[in-house]
Design a protein around this motif. Structure first.
Motif, short mmCIF file in Angstrom:
data_model
loop_
_atom_site.label_atom_id
_atom_site.label_comp_id
_atom_site.label_asym_id
_atom_site.label_seq_id
_atom_site.Cartn_x
_atom_site.Cartn_y
_atom_site.Cartn_z
N ALA A 1 25.53 -8.10 60.49
CA ALA A 1 26.84 -8.09 59.85
C ALA A 1 27.59 -6.82 60.23
CB ALA A 1 26.69 -8.16 58.33
N THR A 2 28.92 -6.94 60.26
CA THR A 2 29.74 -5.77 60.56
C THR A 2 31.17 -5.97 60.09
OG1 THR A 2 30.39 -4.22 62.30
CG2 THR A 2 30.43 -6.56 62.85
N PHE A 3 31.84 -4.83 59.80
CA PHE A 3 33.28 -4.82 59.59
C PHE A 3 34.01 -4.37 60.85
CE2 PHE A 3 34.23 -6.30 55.62
CZ PHE A 3 33.71 -5.59 54.53
N ARG A 4 33.27 -3.88 61.84
CA ARG A 4 33.90 -3.35 63.05
C ARG A 4 34.60 -4.46 63.81
NH1 ARG A 4 28.82 0.32 65.21
NH2 ARG A 4 28.96 1.98 63.64
N LEU A 5 35.56 -4.09 64.62
CA LEU A 5 36.36 -5.05 65.36
C LEU A 5 35.96 -5.17 66.83
CD1 LEU A 5 39.88 -4.31 63.89
CD2 LEU A 5 38.30 -6.16 63.29
N GLY A 6 34.79 -4.69 67.20
CA GLY A 6 34.36 -4.76 68.58
C GLY A 6 33.94 -6.16 69.00
N ASP A 7 33.44 -6.26 70.20
CA ASP A 7 32.96 -7.52 70.75
C ASP A 7 31.80 -8.04 69.90
OD1 ASP A 7 32.17 -8.59 74.15
OD2 ASP A 7 31.91 -9.62 72.24
N LEU A 8 31.94 -9.20 69.31
CA LEU A 8 30.90 -9.67 68.41
C LEU A 8 29.65 -10.13 69.14
CD1 LEU A 8 31.02 -12.96 68.58
CD2 LEU A 8 32.81 -12.73 66.89
N ARG A 9 29.69 -10.18 70.45
CA ARG A 9 28.50 -10.53 71.22
C ARG A 9 27.61 -9.32 71.50
NH1 ARG A 9 32.89 -13.13 73.41
NH2 ARG A 9 32.82 -15.40 73.53
N VAL A 10 28.07 -8.14 71.13
CA VAL A 10 27.38 -6.90 71.48
C VAL A 10 26.65 -6.33 70.27
CG1 VAL A 10 27.70 -4.53 72.28
CG2 VAL A 10 29.03 -6.41 73.31
N GLN A 11 25.39 -5.98 70.44
CA GLN A 11 24.57 -5.46 69.33
C GLN A 11 25.21 -4.24 68.67
OE1 GLN A 11 20.25 -5.01 69.67
NE2 GLN A 11 20.47 -5.72 71.78
N ALA A 12 25.75 -3.36 69.49
CA ALA A 12 26.27 -2.09 68.97
C ALA A 12 27.45 -2.27 68.02
CB ALA A 12 26.68 -1.19 70.13
N THR A 13 28.05 -3.45 68.01
CA THR A 13 29.15 -3.74 67.10
C THR A 13 28.68 -3.83 65.66
OG1 THR A 13 30.35 -4.92 68.83
CG2 THR A 13 30.96 -5.43 66.56
#
Length: 124
Positions: A98-110
């Motif tokens: 889960a994340t609130f970040r707006l990065g690429d949702l295919r990337v673990q670091a997001t």
């Protein structure tokens, strides 16, 4: 901070179906981007499926497109991964993220929050 607990894994034969669940607590997931990743022995963790909160668009790895479906029940604060036509190459430990970040949702670091995962083993 949201806590995630996966369940529903198991040992199945090729061609079978399984539904994984990811129960969230601590915060509502309705605004979170949620995803499933998997990691097979000796391999990198890879994106499986994901979708942003309050947006109906979902994304899938090419290897699972047409066989897996990600969905969420915001009332139950739970995300699901319906897996059909399972193959031996789907064998892996599956993680909810889960994340609130707006990065690429295919990337673990997001992703900022991860569950412990659940094992899926598909026999041939």
């Amino acid at each position: 901070q949201v806590q995630l607990v996966e369940s529903g894994g198991g040992l199945v034969q090729a061609g079978a179906s399984l539904t994984l669940s990811c129960a969230a607590s601590g915060r509502t997931i309705s605004d979170y981007t949620m995803a499933w990743f998997r990691q097979a022995p000796g391999k990198e963790r890879e994106f499986v499926a994901g979708g942003r909160g309050r947006v109906s668009t979902t994304y899938y790895a090419d290897s699972v497109k047409g066989r897996f479906t990600i969905s969420r029940d915001n009332g139950k604060n739970t995300v699901y991964l319906q897996m059909n036509s399972l193959r031996p190459e789907d064998t892996a430990h599956y993680y909810c993220a889960a994340t609130f970040r707006l990065g690429d949702l295919r990337v673990q670091a997001t992703y900022t929050n991860w569950g412990q995962g659940t094992q899926v083993t598909v026999s041939s």
